[in-house]
Design an enzyme around this catalytic site. Structure first.
Site, PDB file in Angstrom:
ATOM      1  N   GLY A 180      -3.992  12.830 -15.934  1.00 30.60           N
ATOM      2  CA  GLY A 180      -3.639  14.213 -15.590  1.00 30.60           C
ATOM      3  C   GLY A 180      -2.564  14.221 -14.523  1.00 30.60           C
ATOM      4  O   GLY A 180      -2.235  13.171 -13.942  1.00 30.60           O
ATOM      5  N   LEU A 181      -2.038  15.406 -14.273  1.00 29.16           N
ATOM      6  CA  LEU A 181      -0.958  15.558 -13.292  1.00 29.16           C
ATOM      7  C   LEU A 181      -1.418  15.148 -11.888  1.00 29.16           C
ATOM      8  O   LEU A 181      -2.622  15.143 -11.605  1.00 29.16           O
ATOM      9  CB  LEU A 181      -0.513  17.027 -13.234  1.00 29.16           C
ATOM     10  N   SER A 182      -0.477  14.844 -11.044  1.00 33.93           N
ATOM     11  CA  SER A 182      -0.790  14.607  -9.637  1.00 33.93           C
ATOM     12  C   SER A 182      -1.444  15.873  -9.076  1.00 33.93           C
ATOM     13  O   SER A 182      -0.961  16.984  -9.306  1.00 33.93           O
ATOM     14  CB  SER A 182       0.509  14.306  -8.872  1.00 33.93           C
ATOM     15  N   GLY A 183      -2.543  15.712  -8.395  1.00 34.14           N
ATOM     16  CA  GLY A 183      -3.244  16.855  -7.814  1.00 34.14           C
ATOM     17  C   GLY A 183      -4.211  17.536  -8.770  1.00 34.14           C
ATOM     18  O   GLY A 183      -4.865  18.520  -8.417  1.00 34.14           O
ATOM     19  N   ALA A 184      -4.327  17.031  -9.990  1.00 34.82           N
ATOM     20  CA  ALA A 184      -5.227  17.674 -10.972  1.00 34.82           C
ATOM     21  C   ALA A 184      -6.696  17.460 -10.598  1.00 34.82           C
ATOM     22  O   ALA A 184      -7.557  18.274 -10.953  1.00 34.82           O
ATOM     23  CB  ALA A 184      -4.954  17.138 -12.374  1.00 34.82           C
ATOM     24  N   GLY A 185      -6.998  16.345  -9.914  1.00 30.15           N
ATOM     25  CA  GLY A 185      -8.391  16.115  -9.487  1.00 30.15           C
ATOM     26  C   GLY A 185      -8.971  14.772  -9.887  1.00 30.15           C
ATOM     27  O   GLY A 185     -10.170  14.543  -9.748  1.00 30.15           O
ATOM     28  N   LYS A 186      -8.141  13.878 -10.345  1.00 28.25           N
ATOM     29  CA  LYS A 186      -8.624  12.578 -10.851  1.00 28.25           C
ATOM     30  C   LYS A 186      -9.363  11.791  -9.761  1.00 28.25           C
ATOM     31  O   LYS A 186     -10.486  11.331  -9.974  1.00 28.25           O
ATOM     32  CB  LYS A 186      -7.435  11.733 -11.372  1.00 28.25           C
TER      33      LYS A 186
ATOM     34  N   SER B 154      -0.823   8.367 -15.881  1.00 30.77           N
ATOM     35  CA  SER B 154      -0.635   7.856 -17.254  1.00 30.77           C
ATOM     36  C   SER B 154      -0.100   8.929 -18.209  1.00 30.77           C
ATOM     37  O   SER B 154      -0.810   9.383 -19.107  1.00 30.77           O
ATOM     38  CB  SER B 154      -1.925   7.219 -17.797  1.00 30.77           C
TER      39      SER B 154
HETATM   40  P1  ADP Z   1      -5.242  13.516  -8.281  1.00 28.52           P
HETATM   41  O1  ADP Z   1      -6.048  12.285  -7.986  1.00 28.52           O
HETATM   42  O2  ADP Z   1      -5.358  13.966  -9.705  1.00 28.52           O
HETATM   43  O3  ADP Z   1      -3.813  13.416  -7.825  1.00 28.52           O
HETATM   44  P2  ADP Z   1      -6.809  14.694  -6.165  1.00 28.52           P
HETATM   45  O4  ADP Z   1      -8.204  14.372  -6.568  1.00 28.52           O
HETATM   46  O5  ADP Z   1      -6.166  13.821  -5.114  1.00 28.52           O
HETATM   47  O6  ADP Z   1      -5.876  14.743  -7.469  1.00 28.52           O
HETATM   48  O7  ADP Z   1      -6.732  16.211  -5.665  1.00 28.52           O
HETATM   49  C1  ADP Z   1      -7.332  17.265  -6.380  1.00 28.52           C
HETATM   50  C2  ADP Z   1      -7.617  18.467  -5.452  1.00 28.52           C
HETATM   51  O8  ADP Z   1      -8.198  19.495  -6.248  1.00 28.52           O
HETATM   52  C3  ADP Z   1      -8.604  18.141  -4.337  1.00 28.52           C
HETATM   53  O9  ADP Z   1      -8.181  18.815  -3.178  1.00 28.52           O
HETATM   54  C4  ADP Z   1      -9.921  18.730  -4.878  1.00 28.52           C
HETATM   55  O10 ADP Z   1     -10.791  19.114  -3.833  1.00 28.52           O
HETATM   56  C5  ADP Z   1      -9.438  19.940  -5.670  1.00 28.52           C
HETATM   57  N1  ADP Z   1     -10.362  20.362  -6.766  1.00 28.52           N
HETATM   58  C6  ADP Z   1     -10.805  21.627  -6.971  1.00 28.52           C
HETATM   59  N2  ADP Z   1     -11.645  21.684  -8.034  1.00 28.52           N
HETATM   60  C7  ADP Z   1     -11.742  20.433  -8.510  1.00 28.52           C
HETATM   61  C8  ADP Z   1     -12.468  19.856  -9.604  1.00 28.52           C
HETATM   62  N3  ADP Z   1     -13.243  20.576 -10.430  1.00 28.52           N
HETATM   63  N4  ADP Z   1     -12.331  18.528  -9.811  1.00 28.52           N
HETATM   64  C9  ADP Z   1     -11.536  17.780  -9.012  1.00 28.52           C
HETATM   65  N5  ADP Z   1     -10.821  18.268  -7.963  1.00 28.52           N
HETATM   66  C10 ADP Z   1     -10.929  19.589  -7.704  1.00 28.52           C
END
Ligand code: ADP
Length: 192
Positions: free
Chosen positions: A14-20, A88
């Site tokens: 998923g995109l950067s910031g998506a929640g991975k 990815s």
């Molecule tokens: P990634 O690893 O995809 O770049 P991050 O996990 O670092 O993303 O950041 C995702 C942000 O979204 C966090 O601040 C997290 O608290 C927030 N968020 C809100 N809802 C969700 C959810 N259902 N699952 C994952 N993250 C979430």
């Protein structure tokens, strides 16, 4: 615990910031507390060591995924649960890795670009918009959405617990983890 744990790679794209990363951390804590052997391959960490020096060109991104896939495969066949958290963006290489590993769950961590950009967890979208970072996925680089993911988490509509539970349920359905006992009164059971 299962008598003998079965290995599987859980691949979060998923995109950067998506929640991975956030979902991975939740899963890691939950599964470790249940006694499972876990390893985490996080995109940012991998790029500091295993893939140090690789760029964000298509070729290098694919190389990065191949390396992560290689390690994930070794761990999976040794009965480890592997959590991979990496943008990815390209479909073909995700498919290649999936086919190689076999025991593989593709999770699409989906949040609209505007939401990811608003979260801007690492301040990277701001830099990409300012032209300070080139080839940033979602801004000036492609993200090919998974067409048939095993699990989709819509993180702009779900709590982290809900997103993680979708994955735990899939692991349970496929027999990689044991079903958890039903919640009992007066305990702090986190699953919904
Ligand atoms: P990634 O690893 O995809 O770049 P991050 O996990 O670092 O993303 O950041 C995702 C942000 O979204 C966090 O601040 C997290 O608290 C927030 N968020 C809100 N809802 C969700 C959810 N259902 N699952 C994952 N993250 C979430």
């Amino acid at each position: 615990m299962l008598e003998k744990q079965r290995g599987v790679t859980i691949w979060l794209t998923g995109l950067s910031g998506a929640g991975k990363t956030t979902i991975c951390q939740f899963l890691e804590t939950e599964l470790r507390s249940q006694g499972y052997k876990i390893e985490v391959l996080d995109g940012d960490v991998v790029r500091q060591n295993l893939s140090k020096g690789l760029t964000f060109s298509k070729e290098d991104r694919d190389e990065n995924i191949r390396r992560i896939g290689f390690v994930a495969n070794l761990l999976t066949r040794n009965n480890v649960i592997v959590l991979v958290s990496v943008i990815s963006p390209y479909r073909e290489i995700r498919k290649e890795v999936k086919e190689k590993i076999g025991d593989f769950i593709e999770v699409y961590v989906n949040a609209p670009l505007e939401v990811c950009e608003h979260r801007d967890v690492k301040g990277l979208y701001k830099k990409a918009r300012a032209g300070e970072i080139k080839h940033f996925t979602g801004i000036d680089d492609l993200y090919e959405i998974p067409l048939a993911p095993d699990v989709e988490c819509q993180t702009n509509q779900e709590t982290v617990t809900q997103s993680a539970n979708k994955i735990l349920n899939k692991l349970e359905d496929l027999g990689y983890i044991n079903p958890l006992p039903l919640p009992q009164l007066n305990n702090n059971y986190s699953r919904i």
